[in-house]
Design a protein around this motif. Structure first.
Motif, PDB file in Angstrom:
ATOM      1  N   GLY A 258     -10.349  67.333  26.931  1.00 19.72           N
ATOM      2  CA  GLY A 258     -11.016  67.698  28.270  1.00 19.72           C
ATOM      3  C   GLY A 258     -11.652  66.709  28.856  1.00 19.72           C
ATOM      4  O   GLY A 258     -11.931  66.452  30.061  1.00 19.72           O
ATOM      5  N   ILE A 259     -12.414  65.810  27.930  1.00 18.94           N
ATOM      6  CA  ILE A 259     -13.234  64.634  28.522  1.00 18.94           C
ATOM      7  C   ILE A 259     -12.368  63.674  29.116  1.00 18.94           C
ATOM      8  O   ILE A 259     -12.408  63.056  30.266  1.00 18.94           O
ATOM      9  N   TYR A 260     -11.083  63.386  28.290  1.00 17.09           N
ATOM     10  CA  TYR A 260     -10.255  62.516  29.017  1.00 17.09           C
ATOM     11  C   TYR A 260      -9.589  62.754  30.201  1.00 17.09           C
ATOM     12  O   TYR A 260      -9.350  61.802  31.086  1.00 17.09           O
ATOM     13  N   ALA A 261      -9.327  64.284  30.376  1.00 15.01           N
ATOM     14  CA  ALA A 261      -8.697  64.727  31.694  1.00 15.01           C
ATOM     15  C   ALA A 261      -9.440  64.663  32.782  1.00 15.01           C
ATOM     16  O   ALA A 261      -9.083  64.516  34.129  1.00 15.01           O
ATOM     17  N   THR A 262     -10.968  65.201  32.567  1.00 15.15           N
ATOM     18  CA  THR A 262     -11.674  65.499  33.957  1.00 15.15           C
ATOM     19  C   THR A 262     -11.948  64.145  34.603  1.00 15.15           C
ATOM     20  O   THR A 262     -12.167  62.985  33.999  1.00 15.15           O
ATOM     21  N   ARG A 263     -11.686  64.137  35.995  1.00 13.90           N
ATOM     22  CA  ARG A 263     -12.011  63.069  36.836  1.00 13.90           C
ATOM     23  C   ARG A 263     -13.424  62.789  37.058  1.00 13.90           C
ATOM     24  O   ARG A 263     -14.380  63.269  36.624  1.00 13.90           O
ATOM     25  N   SER A 264     -13.400  61.221  37.168  1.00 14.17           N
ATOM     26  CA  SER A 264     -14.940  60.766  37.132  1.00 14.17           C
ATOM     27  C   SER A 264     -15.563  61.514  38.051  1.00 14.17           C
ATOM     28  O   SER A 264     -15.354  61.785  39.308  1.00 14.17           O
ATOM     29  N   ALA A 285     -17.194  59.540  28.688  1.00 15.47           N
ATOM     30  CA  ALA A 285     -17.652  60.793  29.825  1.00 15.47           C
ATOM     31  C   ALA A 285     -18.886  60.173  30.376  1.00 15.47           C
ATOM     32  O   ALA A 285     -19.122  60.241  31.669  1.00 15.47           O
ATOM     33  N   ALA A 286     -19.638  59.283  29.779  1.00 18.86           N
ATOM     34  CA  ALA A 286     -20.967  58.687  30.452  1.00 18.86           C
ATOM     35  C   ALA A 286     -20.834  57.922  31.496  1.00 18.86           C
ATOM     36  O   ALA A 286     -21.404  57.728  32.527  1.00 18.86           O
ATOM     37  N   VAL A 287     -19.887  56.957  31.062  1.00 17.32           N
ATOM     38  CA  VAL A 287     -19.741  55.737  32.156  1.00 17.32           C
ATOM     39  C   VAL A 287     -18.814  56.203  33.105  1.00 17.32           C
ATOM     40  O   VAL A 287     -18.567  55.812  34.322  1.00 17.32           O
TER      41      VAL A 287
END
Length: 355
Positions: A258-264, A285-287
């Motif tokens: 989910g983290i890798y998939a979500t758009r910045s 996720a943070a950066v």
């Protein structure tokens, strides 16, 4: 003050704390209704309490009645009840605040640490013939909304609350992780709120087929892919990374995906509950300023859900795949434990097993 076969929750030691008593009678009883229960859905949490005796810090220490996805008919009303009468069909919101604390004052009563909640230790649930509940948290069902739809408002409310927290809006691209009942209601709600495309993942082909039936645009059957590979497949199907991910499994690898998939700049909402500690790519996720939000149950969702069901803008009927009479509750729980179907519904009224 009981009158509901001992199910009067405010008479339990845990509930007496903070209640006002007058001449031996607990005042909340005046604002309560006695219900003849009709339909009660089985939730994964019910099965978990049955099998393991605890969920996180909530530990079953005494016998406890299960059930919190429910609807029934009003049989009696307390003298302080004015909006309901005997014969009214109602859906039950299982969480009832015990005190007017800071969370209740701001409209987020689901976060109140002292809230009563059906089938969460030490509070009994409503999987029984008759049950007593706060009238303010019983909502009259329109004639065109069935008892089963009323019971399904509880899981539907999880979807409403999650999609609101996620900020789903017109044109959103949404990734839903997990095609169980909660994943499916999130598909329904996301599409209702204007999502342009929804992709959903699961291990089960049959559950993904059900997701297609309720409105998912794309499905991914996960096998041995890494979280990064799952994220890549999501992006490929949507044509871009989704602004919103709704994680409904609680599985570590799924949260990572989910983290890798979500758009910045997007939002990941954690709905599923798994281990207390998980390893996630938090720096990733943070950066990229991916907001990670949690949800705890729901609040202020029953009127919205009833309006959606009455207007036929949302159809939850396909979620019910199995029905059992109350006498076969053990068989029903075994069916849910095996992961068969989607939603198993128990019928508590021996004279009426209709939806």
């Amino acid at each position: 003050c009981c009158g509901a076969q001992g199910q009067h929750t405010c008479c339990s030691p845990s509930a007496r704390e903070g209640q006002v008593f007058l001449q031996g009678t607990c005042l909340p009883f005046l604002a309560e209704v006695l219900l003849r229960m009709h339909s009660v859905g089985i939730c994964g949490s019910d099965v978990h309490y049955w099998q393991h005796g605890r969920i996180g810090d909530f530990v079953v220490k005494d016998p406890m009645v299960l059930g919190h996805e429910a609807s029934g008919t009003v049989v009696k009303v307390g003298s302080g009840v004015t909006h309901l009468k005997p014969g009214d069909r109602v859906a039950i919101e299982p969480g009832v605040p015990r005190e007017m604390d800071e969370f209740c004052k701001t409209g987020r009563y689901n976060l109140s640490p002292t809230i009563f909640f059906c089938a969460t230790p030490p509070d009994d649930g409503n999987l029984c013939r008759y049950y007593k509940h706060s009238a303010s948290y019983c909502y009259k069902l329109p004639d065109n909304v069935t008892f089963e739809e009323g019971a399904l408002i509880e899981p539907l409310s999880v979807g409403i609350h999650a999609c609101k927290r996620a900020g789903v809006t017109l044109g959103s691209k949404v990734f839903v992780s997990g095609s169980g009942p909660i994943g499916l209601v999130n598909v329904l709600v996301a599409k209702m709120m204007g999502a342009a495309a929804v992709v959903i993942t699961d291990l089960s082909a049959s559950r993904l087929q059900k997701a297609k039936e309720v409105g998912a645009d794309f499905t991914i059957q996960v096998k041995n892919e890494t979280p990064q590979e799952v994220a890549s497949k999501v992006e490929s199907l949507l044509g871009c990374m989704p602004e919103i991910t709704v994680e409904c499994t609680g599985v570590q690898a799924c949260i990572q995906a989910g983290i890798y998939a979500t758009r910045s700049g997007g939002t990941l909402v954690l709905v599923g509950l798994g281990p207390e500690m998980v390893t996630v790519p938090i720096v990733n996720a943070a950066v990229r300023e991916v907001d990670i939000r949690g949800i705890f149950r729901y609040c202020n969702t029953w009127p919205v859900a009833i309006a959606l069901l009455a207007s036929k803008r949302i159809n939850v009927k396909p979620l019910v795949t199995h029905r059992f009479p109350l006498e076969k509750a053990l068989e029903a729980f075994e069916t849910t434990k095996r992961g068969e179907g989607v939603k198993v519904m128990l019928k508590c009224d021996p004279t009426d097993h209709n939806p």
